[in-house]
Design a protein around this motif. Structure first.
Motif, short mmCIF file in Angstrom:
data_model
loop_
_atom_site.label_atom_id
_atom_site.label_comp_id
_atom_site.label_asym_id
_atom_site.label_seq_id
_atom_site.Cartn_x
_atom_site.Cartn_y
_atom_site.Cartn_z
N THR A 1 9.26 -4.97 -0.11
CA THR A 1 10.09 -6.05 -0.67
C THR A 1 9.92 -6.13 -2.19
O THR A 1 10.91 -6.21 -2.93
CB THR A 1 9.72 -7.40 -0.04
N ASN A 2 8.67 -6.09 -2.66
CA ASN A 2 8.41 -6.17 -4.10
C ASN A 2 8.89 -4.93 -4.83
O ASN A 2 9.37 -5.01 -5.98
CB ASN A 2 6.92 -6.39 -4.37
N ALA A 3 8.76 -3.77 -4.20
CA ALA A 3 9.24 -2.53 -4.82
C ALA A 3 10.75 -2.61 -5.05
O ALA A 3 11.26 -2.22 -6.11
CB ALA A 3 8.89 -1.34 -3.94
N GLN A 4 11.46 -3.14 -4.07
CA GLN A 4 12.91 -3.30 -4.20
C GLN A 4 13.23 -4.33 -5.29
O GLN A 4 14.12 -4.13 -6.12
CB GLN A 4 13.52 -3.72 -2.87
N LYS A 5 12.46 -5.43 -5.30
CA LYS A 5 12.70 -6.51 -6.27
C LYS A 5 12.51 -6.02 -7.70
O LYS A 5 13.30 -6.37 -8.59
CB LYS A 5 11.72 -7.65 -5.97
N TYR A 6 11.45 -5.22 -7.93
CA TYR A 6 11.15 -4.76 -9.29
C TYR A 6 11.69 -3.37 -9.58
O TYR A 6 11.31 -2.73 -10.56
CB TYR A 6 9.64 -4.80 -9.53
N GLU A 7 12.59 -2.89 -8.70
CA GLU A 7 13.26 -1.60 -8.88
C GLU A 7 12.26 -0.45 -9.00
O GLU A 7 12.40 0.43 -9.85
CB GLU A 7 14.20 -1.65 -10.09
N ILE A 8 11.24 -0.48 -8.13
CA ILE A 8 10.27 0.61 -8.04
C ILE A 8 10.77 1.58 -6.96
O ILE A 8 10.92 1.18 -5.80
CB ILE A 8 8.86 0.10 -7.65
N PRO A 9 11.03 2.84 -7.30
CA PRO A 9 11.62 3.77 -6.33
C PRO A 9 10.60 4.29 -5.32
O PRO A 9 10.22 5.46 -5.32
CB PRO A 9 12.14 4.90 -7.23
N MET A 10 10.16 3.40 -4.41
CA MET A 10 9.11 3.80 -3.47
C MET A 10 9.08 2.83 -2.30
O MET A 10 9.41 1.65 -2.44
CB MET A 10 7.76 3.80 -4.19
N ASP A 11 8.69 3.33 -1.13
CA ASP A 11 8.38 2.47 0.01
C ASP A 11 7.30 3.14 0.84
O ASP A 11 7.07 4.35 0.71
CB ASP A 11 9.63 2.16 0.85
N ILE A 12 6.60 2.35 1.66
CA ILE A 12 5.52 2.89 2.49
C ILE A 12 5.70 2.47 3.94
O ILE A 12 6.33 1.46 4.23
CB ILE A 12 4.13 2.44 1.98
N SER A 13 5.14 3.27 4.83
CA SER A 13 5.17 2.94 6.25
C SER A 13 3.96 2.06 6.59
O SER A 13 3.03 1.92 5.79
CB SER A 13 5.10 4.22 7.08
N GLU A 14 3.97 1.49 7.79
CA GLU A 14 2.83 0.68 8.22
C GLU A 14 1.58 1.55 8.32
O GLU A 14 0.48 1.11 7.96
CB GLU A 14 3.14 0.04 9.57
N TRP A 15 1.74 2.79 8.80
CA TRP A 15 0.60 3.71 8.90
C TRP A 15 0.01 3.98 7.53
O TRP A 15 -1.20 3.92 7.34
CB TRP A 15 1.04 5.02 9.53
N ARG A 16 0.88 4.23 6.54
CA ARG A 16 0.39 4.51 5.17
C ARG A 16 -0.29 3.28 4.58
O ARG A 16 -1.30 3.40 3.88
CB ARG A 16 1.56 4.95 4.28
N ALA A 17 0.25 2.12 4.85
CA ALA A 17 -0.37 0.89 4.37
C ALA A 17 -1.79 0.75 4.93
O ALA A 17 -2.73 0.40 4.21
CB ALA A 17 0.47 -0.32 4.79
N GLY A 18 -1.95 1.07 6.20
CA GLY A 18 -3.27 1.01 6.81
C GLY A 18 -4.24 2.01 6.21
O GLY A 18 -5.41 1.69 5.97
N GLN A 19 -3.75 3.22 5.93
CA GLN A 19 -4.59 4.26 5.31
C GLN A 19 -5.07 3.82 3.92
O GLN A 19 -6.23 4.00 3.56
CB GLN A 19 -3.80 5.57 5.18
N MET A 20 -4.17 3.22 3.15
CA MET A 20 -4.52 2.77 1.80
C MET A 20 -5.55 1.64 1.84
O MET A 20 -6.47 1.61 1.02
CB MET A 20 -3.26 2.31 1.05
N LEU A 21 -5.41 0.72 2.79
CA LEU A 21 -6.37 -0.37 2.92
C LEU A 21 -7.76 0.17 3.28
O LEU A 21 -8.78 -0.31 2.78
CB LEU A 21 -5.89 -1.38 3.96
N GLU A 22 -7.80 1.16 4.15
CA GLU A 22 -9.09 1.77 4.51
C GLU A 22 -9.75 2.41 3.30
O GLU A 22 -10.96 2.27 3.08
CB GLU A 22 -8.87 2.80 5.62
#
Length: 270
Positions: A101-122
């Motif tokens: 949502t924030n990437a779209q709001k600030y025109e950041i050309p990127m999105d992540i999956s739930e799996w990738r989000a979990g990997q980054m948090l780890e």
């Protein structure tokens, strides 16, 4: 907001305020010291994207890519989002939703999956283990035993909700967010008191960790110095805070001015 003729807008911004408070509550003094020497979000991004194998906090660390990542680019944006999420124990599904949502709001050309989000948090928590082992653990103990959290300025909050993950997450965010609000709003009151009805200025707004003031173009420095002085008031964690820490934290204040509008701020040295 657009500056009036002969005026400038001054922005006084508490630098990475919440993240510094989290470092204090985590008793991660190495991380706290690093905020003044390196760009934490770039270094966090370096770990997230595999440029580095660990979180480097050393000043002398020199990577050909990490410390040159664009300030408003997708990598640094990711580092900032992951640090905010990890600080407050955000779960992977919510992180995915907020990130995209924030990437779209600030025109950041990127999105992540739930799996990738979990990997980054780890990756994040493995690199900054004191956030969970000290900060989150101490907050959890306070909630379990008293249901009360007190911030460094003496503000009390009682948590009467159901004892589940969402209540703990609210409690993790309470001290950092309320401390910054107390600091910024308290600074505004003290600045206004010192200005004593000065008709040359006009308050524009208070935005979480920043204050905006319109001042005369030919005398803006005097007002900027006043704003910086009160925004850098020491925060004593040893008196009232539920998580007592033997430190008086001073959060550096970055000052920027604009001769036109919010799109053209330039950093100045005070």
């Amino acid at each position: 907001f657009i500056a009036d003729v002969g005026k400038v807008i001054i922005q006084a911004d508490a630098s990475q305020a919440e993240a510094r408070v989290v470092s204090v509550l985590s008793e991660d003094w190495e991380l706290l010291e690093a905020f003044d020497k390196i760009d934490i979000h770039r270094r966090t991004a370096g770990l997230m994207f595999g440029y580095t194998s660990r979180l480097h906090l050393e000043v002398e660390f020199d990577h050909p890519i990490v410390d040159k990542l664009p300030k408003d680019g997708p990598e640094r944006f990711t580092g900032k989002m992951i640090r905010h999420a990890g600080n407050y124990d955000m779960k992977k599904h919510r992180l995915m939703t907020e990130f995209n949502t924030n990437a779209q709001k600030y025109e950041i050309p990127m999105d992540i999956s739930e799996w990738r989000a979990g990997q980054m948090l780890e990756l994040f928590h493995a690199a900054s283990p004191k956030i969970r082992s000290k900060f989150h653990s101490d907050i959890k103990n306070a909630i379990d035993s008293t249901r009360v959290i007190i911030d460094p300025m003496g503000g009390v909050r009682i948590f009467n909700g159901r004892m589940d993950d969402s209540l703990y997450q609210e409690a993790y965010a309470n001290i950092p967010q309320r401390t910054v609000a107390h600091l910024v709003q308290g600074a505004a009151l003290k600045i206004d008191e010192e200005l004593n009805g000065d008709t040359e200025i006009l308050w524009a707004e208070e935005k979480h960790d920043a204050l905006y003031l319109q001042a005369p173009e030919n005398n803006w420095e005097a007002y900027a110095k006043l704003m910086k002085k009160h925004m850098e008031a020491p925060i004593d964690f040893s008196m009232y805070c539920t998580l007592k820490r033997d430190i008086r934290l001073v959060i550096p204040c970055d000052v920027e001015i604009s001769h036109t509008n919010y799109a053209s701020f330039e950093k100045v040295k005070i």
